[in-house]
Motif scaffolding. Structure first.
Motif, PDB file in Angstrom:
ATOM      1  N   GLN A   1       2.627 -26.041   2.946  1.00  0.00           N
ATOM      2  CA  GLN A   1       3.780 -25.965   2.293  1.00  0.00           C
ATOM      3  C   GLN A   1       4.549 -24.805   2.303  1.00  0.00           C
ATOM      4  O   GLN A   1       5.677 -24.260   2.733  1.00  0.00           O
ATOM      5  N   HIS A   2       3.650 -23.641   1.582  1.00  0.00           N
ATOM      6  CA  HIS A   2       4.071 -22.278   1.509  1.00  0.00           C
ATOM      7  C   HIS A   2       4.201 -21.596   2.697  1.00  0.00           C
ATOM      8  O   HIS A   2       4.975 -20.727   2.762  1.00  0.00           O
ATOM      9  N   ARG A   3       3.480 -21.900   3.794  1.00  0.00           N
ATOM     10  CA  ARG A   3       3.604 -21.456   4.877  1.00  0.00           C
ATOM     11  C   ARG A   3       5.094 -21.426   5.584  1.00  0.00           C
ATOM     12  O   ARG A   3       5.505 -20.768   6.413  1.00  0.00           O
ATOM     13  N   ARG A   4       5.538 -22.702   5.199  1.00  0.00           N
ATOM     14  CA  ARG A   4       6.962 -23.254   5.642  1.00  0.00           C
ATOM     15  C   ARG A   4       8.179 -21.936   5.547  1.00  0.00           C
ATOM     16  O   ARG A   4       9.183 -21.751   6.215  1.00  0.00           O
ATOM     17  N   ASN A   5       7.910 -21.143   4.201  1.00  0.00           N
ATOM     18  CA  ASN A   5       8.532 -19.905   4.310  1.00  0.00           C
ATOM     19  C   ASN A   5       8.790 -19.132   5.161  1.00  0.00           C
ATOM     20  O   ASN A   5       9.885 -18.631   5.530  1.00  0.00           O
ATOM     21  N   TYR A   6       7.683 -18.665   5.836  1.00  0.00           N
ATOM     22  CA  TYR A   6       7.468 -17.828   6.739  1.00  0.00           C
ATOM     23  C   TYR A   6       8.088 -18.478   8.318  1.00  0.00           C
ATOM     24  O   TYR A   6       8.056 -17.720   9.082  1.00  0.00           O
TER      25      TYR A   6
ATOM     26  N   ARG B   1       6.026  -4.458   4.599  1.00  0.00           N
ATOM     27  CA  ARG B   1       5.646  -3.486   5.418  1.00  0.00           C
ATOM     28  C   ARG B   1       5.675  -4.214   6.721  1.00  0.00           C
ATOM     29  O   ARG B   1       6.103  -3.287   7.768  1.00  0.00           O
ATOM     30  N   LEU B   2       5.322  -5.354   6.935  1.00  0.00           N
ATOM     31  CA  LEU B   2       5.158  -5.989   8.252  1.00  0.00           C
ATOM     32  C   LEU B   2       6.611  -6.218   8.835  1.00  0.00           C
ATOM     33  O   LEU B   2       6.887  -5.990   9.782  1.00  0.00           O
ATOM     34  N   ILE B   3       7.424  -6.713   7.617  1.00  0.00           N
ATOM     35  CA  ILE B   3       8.820  -7.074   8.162  1.00  0.00           C
ATOM     36  C   ILE B   3       9.817  -5.803   8.154  1.00  0.00           C
ATOM     37  O   ILE B   3      10.665  -5.803   9.315  1.00  0.00           O
TER      38      ILE B   3
ATOM     39  N   GLN C   1       4.300 -13.585  13.253  1.00  0.00           N
ATOM     40  CA  GLN C   1       3.463 -12.492  12.752  1.00  0.00           C
ATOM     41  C   GLN C   1       3.496 -12.730  11.176  1.00  0.00           C
ATOM     42  O   GLN C   1       2.028 -12.557  10.958  1.00  0.00           O
ATOM     43  N   LEU C   2       4.244 -13.227  10.596  1.00  0.00           N
ATOM     44  CA  LEU C   2       4.124 -13.474   9.149  1.00  0.00           C
ATOM     45  C   LEU C   2       2.911 -14.677   8.915  1.00  0.00           C
ATOM     46  O   LEU C   2       2.245 -14.605   8.047  1.00  0.00           O
ATOM     47  N   VAL C   3       3.279 -15.719   9.582  1.00  0.00           N
ATOM     48  CA  VAL C   3       2.077 -16.878   9.748  1.00  0.00           C
ATOM     49  C   VAL C   3       0.847 -16.408   9.839  1.00  0.00           C
ATOM     50  O   VAL C   3      -0.133 -16.722   9.302  1.00  0.00           O
ATOM     51  N   ALA C   4       0.828 -15.751  10.924  1.00  0.00           N
ATOM     52  CA  ALA C   4      -0.857 -14.802  11.140  1.00  0.00           C
ATOM     53  C   ALA C   4      -1.352 -14.427  10.209  1.00  0.00           C
ATOM     54  O   ALA C   4      -2.542 -14.511   9.820  1.00  0.00           O
ATOM     55  N   ALA C   5      -0.217 -13.527   9.393  1.00  0.00           N
ATOM     56  CA  ALA C   5      -0.950 -12.680   8.212  1.00  0.00           C
ATOM     57  C   ALA C   5      -1.140 -13.561   6.877  1.00  0.00           C
ATOM     58  O   ALA C   5      -2.058 -13.253   6.261  1.00  0.00           O
ATOM     59  N   PHE C   6      -0.282 -14.619   6.887  1.00  0.00           N
ATOM     60  CA  PHE C   6      -0.382 -15.459   5.786  1.00  0.00           C
ATOM     61  C   PHE C   6      -1.874 -16.330   5.925  1.00  0.00           C
ATOM     62  O   PHE C   6      -2.390 -16.573   4.836  1.00  0.00           O
TER      63      PHE C   6
ATOM     64  N   ARG D   1      -3.980 -11.035   4.591  1.00  0.00           N
ATOM     65  CA  ARG D   1      -2.927 -11.482   3.523  1.00  0.00           C
ATOM     66  C   ARG D   1      -3.557 -10.516   2.119  1.00  0.00           C
ATOM     67  O   ARG D   1      -2.701 -10.187   1.484  1.00  0.00           O
ATOM     68  N   ALA D   2      -4.576 -10.335   2.239  1.00  0.00           N
ATOM     69  CA  ALA D   2      -5.079  -9.091   1.026  1.00  0.00           C
ATOM     70  C   ALA D   2      -4.579  -7.885   1.254  1.00  0.00           C
ATOM     71  O   ALA D   2      -4.600  -7.050   0.173  1.00  0.00           O
ATOM     72  N   GLN D   3      -4.221  -7.568   2.432  1.00  0.00           N
ATOM     73  CA  GLN D   3      -3.602  -6.141   2.516  1.00  0.00           C
ATOM     74  C   GLN D   3      -2.018  -5.847   2.341  1.00  0.00           C
ATOM     75  O   GLN D   3      -1.362  -4.743   2.488  1.00  0.00           O
ATOM     76  N   HIS D   4      -1.686  -7.115   1.790  1.00  0.00           N
ATOM     77  CA  HIS D   4      -0.305  -7.144   1.821  1.00  0.00           C
ATOM     78  C   HIS D   4       0.142  -7.287   0.196  1.00  0.00           C
ATOM     79  O   HIS D   4      -0.463  -8.403  -0.249  1.00  0.00           O
TER      80      HIS D   4
END
Length: 245
Positions: free
Chosen positions: A125-130, A184-186, A68-73, A79-82
């Motif tokens: 690379q930033h995506r790997r956080n999620y 909010r997602l989390i 879910q996080l990757v999809a939003a990112f 992403r603009a909604q977060h």
């Protein structure tokens, strides 16, 4: 060979702690996670308020949150909604803080051979956080919104205690503020109470010894650059204040 002293063992756990950005899939036993959190719960907190609440994600639960996080990112519209629930970084940077921030960022990208204009690889690379950098354990930390700045200071000591206790067990961690824009997602996924605020997340597991990014060792200022020792002879009170004794 001499047995390391208690001080040596504690110092080693503290000094060897680093933000690991690539983990092996090797599972971590629930009993080990519980032991780490039990030890960390001895961290000090003002009037013993113990402001921490922890959510542990493994297996399918971690994978689904990651999805879910990757999809939003990855989706610019989503992403603009977060947005962040609290400002982790300053709105206006100044030296030396911005210099240190830039250096560690480019040191990491240099290891990964990511150029300054390579936005696509930076995003990846930033995506790997999620994805919790491949770690088998993800931790999410919340605090009650009624609590104030002092409790956030207490929380930092709790987080440090987790990371040091993990090192004492041969494990590594990565504390991650990258999760906060998606609070909010989390929180919806975790089913938290409305009074809970996401503080940060953390990856936990065994560091991948082959990953080049795990060779990054961040610099620290020498003690004399950030400490001032004052003793009895340092300043005469009358000279310091301009007031006669």
């Amino acid at each position: 060979m001499a047995t390391p002293s208690v001080a040596d063992q504690i110092d080693s756990a503290i000094v060897s702690r680093r933000s690991v950005r690539s983990f092996l899939p090797t599972p971590v036993a629930r009993a080990t996670i519980q032991d780490i959190l039990r030890v960390a719960a001895r961290a000090p907190s003002g009037t013993n308020t113990q402001p921490w609440r922890v959510y542990v994600l493994t297996g399918a639960s971690k994978d689904e949150l990651s999805r879910q996080l990757v999809a939003a990112f990855d989706d610019p519209v989503q992403r603009a909604q977060h947005t962040e629930d609290y400002p982790y970084y300053p709105t206006q940077w100044k030296s030396p803080f911005i210099d240190r921030r830039r250096k560690v960022g480019w040191d990491l990208y240099r290891l990964l051979d990511i150029g300054k204009t390579d936005k696509q690889r930076m995003h990846a690379q930033h995506r790997r956080n999620y994805q919790f950098f491949g770690a088998p354990v993800g931790l999410m930390f919340t605090i009650d919104r009624v609590l104030q700045q002092g409790s956030w200071l207490d929380y930092g000591m709790f987080l440090q205690s987790i990371m040091v206790a993990a090192r004492a067990r041969g494990l590594d961690t990565c504390p991650q503020a990258a999760f906060t824009p998606f609070h909010r997602l989390i929180c919806a996924y975790l089913g938290t109470d409305a009074s809970e605020q996401l503080v940060c997340g953390m990856s936990l597991g065994h560091a991948d010894p082959r990953a080049i990014e795990n060779t990054l060792v961040t610099e620290r200022e020498p003690v004399e650059h950030f400490v001032r020792f004052l003793d009895e002879a340092a300043v005469a009170p009358a000279a310091a204040t301009g007031v006669a004794p």
